[in-house]
Design an enzyme around this catalytic site. Structure first.
Site, short mmCIF file in Angstrom:
data_model
loop_
_atom_site.label_atom_id
_atom_site.label_comp_id
_atom_site.label_asym_id
_atom_site.label_seq_id
_atom_site.Cartn_x
_atom_site.Cartn_y
_atom_site.Cartn_z
N CYS A 97 55.77 6.35 -39.44
CA CYS A 97 55.59 7.51 -40.34
C CYS A 97 56.37 8.70 -39.82
CB CYS A 97 54.11 7.85 -40.48
SG CYS A 97 53.16 6.65 -41.42
N CYS A 160 40.22 10.10 -31.38
CA CYS A 160 40.96 9.14 -30.55
C CYS A 160 40.40 9.12 -29.14
CB CYS A 160 42.45 9.50 -30.53
SG CYS A 160 43.45 8.35 -29.57
N HIS A 240 19.41 16.12 13.46
CA HIS A 240 17.99 16.49 13.61
C HIS A 240 17.13 15.32 14.08
CE1 HIS A 240 17.60 14.46 9.73
NE2 HIS A 240 18.55 15.25 9.26
N CYS A 287 -6.63 45.57 -10.07
CA CYS A 287 -7.68 44.70 -10.60
C CYS A 287 -8.06 43.63 -9.59
CB CYS A 287 -7.20 44.07 -11.90
SG CYS A 287 -8.38 42.93 -12.64
#
Length: 524
Positions: A97, A160, A240, A287
């Site tokens: 094309c 695609c 460790h 409170c």
């Protein structure tokens, strides 16, 4: 003594090395290995270099999986990864094309290009969709700017799934910076997409570590890079041992929650424990209706610590039974909090002390030891290589400080009821600290005589010092290795039968008939 024999049994189990086999590789070596894999797949599967790269990155550079999946169902794998054949009918239709219409229109910028211009463009995806080179370049540069996802680019057409290989990407990049970034992502994918490989976490280091044996997810496999940086393979924190990574993370969380010792007095003065979860709560409003933070969310009264639900008032008559009970309960809870915080402070202070001592030893090794070795080599007329026993002694001091440091984190996580284990741990720590002080005193203080004495001491005396220091280093290493393994084993090989502690002198006493008979003889 029963305690002595019991301690001797501590080391009667098989010595098993936990250090996994690993390899340190440079970036040059990584590129060489990547190239070998590319060549292998291109020859074996008859694919292009770009397709080989897409396959390797998808299967995390595991050639065995690539070959297995390829021969299991090649068409399905191509469809999944977007490895399209340029001879497919839909591709031919797209190209035909473009030729018949003579001019091709870029689907991004909508510019029209004649067929001769199209044929000279670098962009040639297998799907056949046409986009001009400038739009492809912008598309690729944006992807590179977003990160390593640029290694799995697809066609810009939303419908695609055609993969875009590295050859096409590199041919369209115009910026040197983007070109270097993309190659960097390609290089790093070999390590970052591999579960058995990691970059060295030291700042500025460009070496990577490849693990050749499977490591324990909760263990503390220590690896040392060529840059001399040592770290835990699993959590990438400092070594460790003897505690596992979970204990380290829990210890760090507790430090963040409770703070250092200087904050504990403030906590005791300005907070109360939540009656439900026992965490310290500060009253930051007037409170008395308190709500603990998530996930507890317990509601209680600040004054009497009673649940807020159905709570009416705390207006009991001063000195009355209700007030006395409330005050007694509040005192009990505060005493419990103080005891818990005192225990954490005990372990934290010793943990921090050994951490600081370890850093100082590392600094001394880095800044002073080399100079001392050169001075001693010159004074004694020996090569510097003969002075490496000093470096090894300091390395052993650093390793011992690390084990002692984390043994206190280990102790903080022992349950309160495990009195036997706690007593044994304290005994082991005391013995280990005593042995370490002897070694460090020799390598740090006694060595100064041979460095500074005028005139230099006789070589025979220095040789005797070397023999003594090498012996101390070896003995200390053996002791700490045994203690290390015992703690990593959870002391189960020693206290599996829950040995008792002599309350009179704190010694650990053996169980069984022999142990009981020794205890009886001692009481007579």
């Amino acid at each position: 003594m029963g305690g002595r024999n019991f301690f001797t049994r501590l080391f009667r189990f098989a010595e098993i090395s936990r250090m996994a086999v690993y390899e340190v590789v440079s970036e040059k070596e990584i590129r060489r290995r990547q190239e070998e894999l590319y060549v292998h797949l291109v020859d074996f599967l008859s694919v292009s270099r770009s397709e080989a790269g897409i396959l390797l990155r998808y299967f995390r550079w595991n050639t065995v999986k690539v070959v297995e999946q390829w021969f299991d169902n090649q068409d399905r794998l191509r469809q999944t990864l977007g490895l399209f054949h340029a001879t497919r009918p839909e591709v031919q239709r797209e190209i035909s094309c473009r030729v018949n219409h003579q001019n091709a229109v870029c689907k991004i910028c909508l510019e029209s290009y004649p067929s001769f211009a199209v044929s000279n463009m670098s962009a040639a995806p297998a799907c056949g969709h046409f986009f001009c080179d400038p739009c492809w370049t912008n598309y690729i540069q944006a992807a590179i700017g977003d990160g390593a996802g640029c290694l799995s680019l697809r066609c810009p057409n939303p419908e695609c799934k055609c993969a875009v290989g590295e050859d096409m990407v590199l041919s369209l990049i115009t910026s040197t910076n983007d070109h270097d970034k993309y190659n960097r992502y390609l290089l790093r994918s070999y390590i970052e997409n591999n579960r058995e490989a990691k970059w060295c976490p030291a700042p500025g280091c460009e070496f990577a570590i490849l693990m050749k044996e499977e490591s324990d997810e909760n263990g503390a496999d220590e690896v040392t890079c060529n840059c001399s940086f040592t770290f835990c393979w699993n959590c990438e924190l400092e070594p460790h041992r003897p505690v596992d990574c979970r204990t380290v993370l829990e210890w760090s969380r507790r430090l963040k929650t409770n703070g250092a010792p200087e904050t504990i007095d403030w906590i005791l003065t300005n907070s109360k424990l939540c009656p439900k979860c026992k965490r310290p709560i500060e009253k930051n409003h007037g409170c008395d209706h308190m709500t603990c933070s998530a996930p507890c969310r317990h509601e209680f009264c600040w004054v009497c610590l009673s649940p807020w639900k159905n709570h009416k008032s705390c207006s009991a008559i001063p000195g009355g039974p209700k007030e006395e009970m409330a005050q007694a309960e509040a005192k009990r809870r505060r005493d419990m909090a103080k005891s818990s915080l005192d225990r954490d402070t005990h372990y934290y202070e010793r943990w921090a002390t050994h951490a600081d001592s370890r850093l100082k030893a590392q600094s001394h090794l880095r800044d002073t030891v080399t100079a001392h070795q050169e001075i001693l080599a010159e004074r004694m007329g020996q090569p510097v290589s003969q002075m490496q026993f000093i470096t090894r002694a300091w390395q052993q001091v650093i390793g011992c400080r690390s084990i002692l440091k984390w043994s206190y984190a280990y102790g903080s996580h022992l349950a309160e009821k495990e009195h036997a284990k706690r007593a044994l741990l304290e005994y082991l720590q005391a013995e280990a600290e005593a042995k370490l002080e002897i070694l460090q005193g020799c390598v740090q203080n006694e060595i100064l005589y041979y460095v500074e004495a005028v005139p230099p001491p006789p070589q025979s005396r220095f040789n005797a010092f070397r023999t003594r220091l090498m012996g101390l280093t070896s003995v200390t290493k053996g002791y700490y290795d045994n203690v290390n393994r015992a703690l990593e084993n959870g002391l189960t090989d020693v206290v599996g039968k829950d040995p008792q502690v002599d309350n009179a002198n704190g010694e650990v006493v053996e169980q069984g008939e022999e142990g009981r008979s020794r205890k009886r003889r001692k009481r007579k």
